[in-house]
Design an enzyme around this catalytic site. Structure first.
Site: not given
Ligand code: PAF
Length: 282
Positions: A37, A150, A176
């Site tokens: 993140h 993802d 990462v």
């Molecule tokens: O990847 C995630 O953390 C979730 O699928 C998202 C994109 C925040 C949607 O809830």
């Protein structure tokens, strides 16, 4: 950094920023922030005037027997990480804000979900695109940042943006990893010590598989090799190993197009996913 909890305030705030011509970068998350993140927030802050990070554990994308209750949460820690890594606005809505009782509409994804996590987690991507549609409407971002870990989510969001004409540019950032290769994930905290020692084998297997593909092995040889490597592991079990065209996610019989090698693996309290995308091998 300011924290906003209601969609009304968020919409007002964003309207004002947009009127002033500022570009908005959006990092959607379910919290328990990690370095994956952080890389998205930093990239957004390099490229945009304002960075909005959302934290919302979206119940609609969890199946009845999935880990919604066990999903890790730590808002104090998340605030600090977001503040230190370029987030200007942290959007932290409640379930009631995102799913008011009187609203009963959701989106259904009809492409790119018959395989991988879409097949194993029925309804998951309907939940993802429904919440992202709400978030895109509230935040009105110019750019939205997602991690390649993802990869199916990226492919589905790419289709969502095109299907609903959202004026949002999708930015995909590299996965990462820990030093041992394990992809960073909020769910890694649910691995026990023995599983932690095994989990890096996912990426090891993917790396060996992609090298073999580049050296001329066939799709079925590479898949079998992945299965052999993963079946030999001491704990957990394979959820899937698949090789598909990317981003279309269709079955392939050669490496003549961009191809994803994707794996999902179940440990006792955590299901991990990982992938490598390889360019066409001629
Ligand atoms: O990847 C995630 O953390 C979730 O699928 C998202 C994109 C925040 C949607 O809830």
């Amino acid at each position: 950094m300011i924290i906003i909890e209601t969609r009304k305030r968020m919409q007002e705030y964003m309207r004002e920023k947009k009127q002033n011509g500022l570009t908005i970068g959006f990092v959607p998350t379910m919290g328990f922030l990690h370095e994956g993140h952080v890389s998205l927030m930093r990239r957004a802050s390099q490229e945009c005037d304002i960075v909005v990070t959302s934290i919302f554990v979206n119940p609609l994308q969890f199946g009845p027997s999935e880990d919604l209750d066990r999903y890790p949460r730590d808002f104090e820690r998340d605030q600090k990480i977001a503040r230190e890594n370029g987030t200007d606005i942290l959007f932290y809505p409640s379930n009631e804000e995102m799913y008011p009782n009187d609203a009963g509409t959701k989106l259904v994804v009809t492409k790119r979900t018959e395989v991988l996590c879409g097949e194993k987690r029925p309804g998951h991507f309907d939940g993802v695109v429904t919440v992202l549609t709400k978030l895109f409407h509230i935040i009105q971002p110019d750019r939205a940042y997602f991690g390649q870990k993802d990869a199916q989510q990226v492919a589905v969001v790419d289709d969502l943006i095109r299907s609903y004409f959202f004026p949002v540019k999708l930015i995909t950032c590299p996965t990462v990893r820990e030093e041992d290769g394990l992809a960073k994930s909020s769910r890694n905290v649910n691995l026990n010590e023995k599983e932690k020692a095994i989990a890096p084998k996912l990426f090891e297997a993917l790396t060996i598989a992609s090298d073999k593909a580049k050296k001329g092995a066939t799709v079925s040889e590479v898949r079998q090799d992945m299965l052999d490597q993963m079946n030999g592991l001491e704990y957990g079990k394979i959820d899937y190993v698949e090789l598909l065209s990317y981003p279309e996610l269709e079955i392939v019989d050669s490496f003549g197009q961009k191809t994803i090698i994707a794996v999902a693996y179940r440990f006792e309290n955590a299901r991990l996913i990982d992938n490598i995308i390889i360019e066409a091998v001629r």
